[in-house]
Design an enzyme around this catalytic site. Structure first.
Site, mmCIF file in Angstrom:
data_model
loop_
_atom_site.group_PDB
_atom_site.id
_atom_site.type_symbol
_atom_site.label_atom_id
_atom_site.label_comp_id
_atom_site.label_asym_id
_atom_site.label_seq_id
_atom_site.Cartn_x
_atom_site.Cartn_y
_atom_site.Cartn_z
ATOM 1 N N GLY A 46 0.839 -1.192 0.000
ATOM 2 C CA GLY A 46 0.000 0.000 0.000
ATOM 3 C C GLY A 46 0.872 1.239 0.000
ATOM 4 C CD GLN A 51 3.557 5.739 2.867
ATOM 5 O OE1 GLN A 51 2.583 5.250 2.311
ATOM 6 N NE2 GLN A 51 4.542 4.997 3.349
ATOM 7 C CB CYS A 91 5.768 1.958 7.568
ATOM 8 S SG CYS A 91 5.216 3.463 6.758
ATOM 9 C CG LEU A 92 6.822 1.025 1.416
ATOM 10 C CD1 LEU A 92 6.038 1.384 0.155
ATOM 11 C CD2 LEU A 92 7.988 0.097 1.082
ATOM 12 C CG HIS A 133 0.010 1.086 7.606
ATOM 13 N ND1 HIS A 133 1.022 0.650 8.438
ATOM 14 C CD2 HIS A 133 0.615 1.863 6.656
ATOM 15 C CE1 HIS A 133 2.182 1.152 8.003
ATOM 16 N NE2 HIS A 133 1.963 1.878 6.930
ATOM 17 C CD GLU A 134 -1.083 2.352 3.112
ATOM 18 O OE1 GLU A 134 -0.541 3.464 3.172
ATOM 19 O OE2 GLU A 134 -0.429 1.292 3.082
ATOM 20 C CG HIS A 137 0.865 6.634 5.935
ATOM 21 N ND1 HIS A 137 2.047 7.056 6.507
ATOM 22 C CD2 HIS A 137 1.050 5.327 5.633
ATOM 23 C CE1 HIS A 137 2.905 6.039 6.536
ATOM 24 N NE2 HIS A 137 2.324 4.966 6.015
HETATM 25 O O1 GNR Z 1 4.283 -2.641 2.393
HETATM 26 C C1 GNR Z 1 3.748 -2.516 3.498
HETATM 27 N N1 GNR Z 1 3.557 -3.606 4.257
HETATM 28 C C2 GNR Z 1 2.798 -3.614 5.408
HETATM 29 C C3 GNR Z 1 2.895 -4.723 6.239
HETATM 30 C C4 GNR Z 1 2.150 -4.805 7.392
HETATM 31 C C5 GNR Z 1 1.300 -3.772 7.727
HETATM 32 C C6 GNR Z 1 1.207 -2.656 6.932
HETATM 33 C C7 GNR Z 1 1.947 -2.578 5.773
HETATM 34 S S1 GNR Z 1 1.797 -1.192 4.741
HETATM 35 C C8 GNR Z 1 3.374 -1.174 3.995
HETATM 36 C C9 GNR Z 1 3.448 -0.117 2.916
HETATM 37 C C10 GNR Z 1 3.306 1.239 3.551
HETATM 38 O O2 GNR Z 1 4.127 1.740 4.258
HETATM 39 N N2 GNR Z 1 2.180 1.854 3.353
HETATM 40 O O3 GNR Z 1 1.950 3.036 3.942
HETATM 41 NI NI NI Z 2 3.197 3.061 5.716
#
Ligand code: GNR
Ligand code: NI
Length: 171
Positions: A46, A51, A91-92, A133-134, A137
């Site tokens: 995601g 980001q 998270c990236l 999670h997104e 952000h």
């Molecule tokens: O790639 C991603 N993997 C992930 C793994 C577990 C819980 C959430 C994520 S999201 C993350 C990509 C990202 O940072 N999206 O904002």
């Molecule tokens: Ni993230």
């Protein structure tokens, strides 16, 4: 298409609150394509517009095994949620760190797709985790905010050190 730069913790720009998308024009449509390309290239499941330093409510996601199920959520809202589950998140924008985070187990989300059409999505498992999670952000929140101040500080120091080394290597 182009690969966009992903902001990394503790960058202040990750704390900005995204505004509602008014219209999905050509520029935003290109941005959505670039977000998908950036997400796939980074092996993420995601990516939120925050980001890549664009502060409108846009999320791209693909939690499928074969990376053939792209989903775009514009102006997403959680309309129902149920249960609690803990799972390991990454998270990236916080590369190299994985920690357990508590989230709702099931969510129902209403959003617009990239054509501006309203849809609802009932999610559980990885999809539910990723949506929450997104959406965090878009509200300037990161998974590290759920950790203890000590853990968060350790992650911050390690990433700052890496960023510093990286900058001086490129001077
Ligand atoms: O790639 C991603 N993997 C992930 C793994 C577990 C819980 C959430 C994520 S999201 C993350 C990509 C990202 O940072 N999206 O904002
Ligand atoms: Ni993230």
């Amino acid at each position: 298409m182009s690969i966009l730069t992903i902001l990394e913790f503790p960058d202040d720009r990750l704390r900005k609150i995204a505004t509602c998308v008014e219209v999905i024009d050509a520029a935003r449509s290109t941005l959505i394509d670039d977000m998908f390309e950036t997400m796939y290239e980074s092996n993420g499941i995601g990516l939120a517009a925050t980001q890549i330093d664009f502060h409108e409510q846009i999320i791209v996601m693909d939690v499928s095994e074969d990376k053939d199920a792209p989903f775009c959520f514009v102006n997403p809202e959680i309309i129902e949620q149920e249960g609690v589950d803990v799972s390991e998140e990454g998270c990236l924008s916080v590369p190299g760190f994985f920690e357990k985070v508590e989230r709702a187990k099931k969510v129902v989300v209403s959003a617009l797709n990239r054509d501006g059409e309203a849809f609802e999505c009932s999610a559980e498992g990885m999809l539910a985790i990723c949506i929450q999670h997104e959406m965090d952000h878009l509200n300037g929140k990161l998974f590290v905010d759920y950790l203890s101040p000590l853990k968060r500080q350790r992650i911050k120091k390690k990433l700052e050190k890496i960023h510093k080394t990286y900058r001086s290597r490129n001077n």
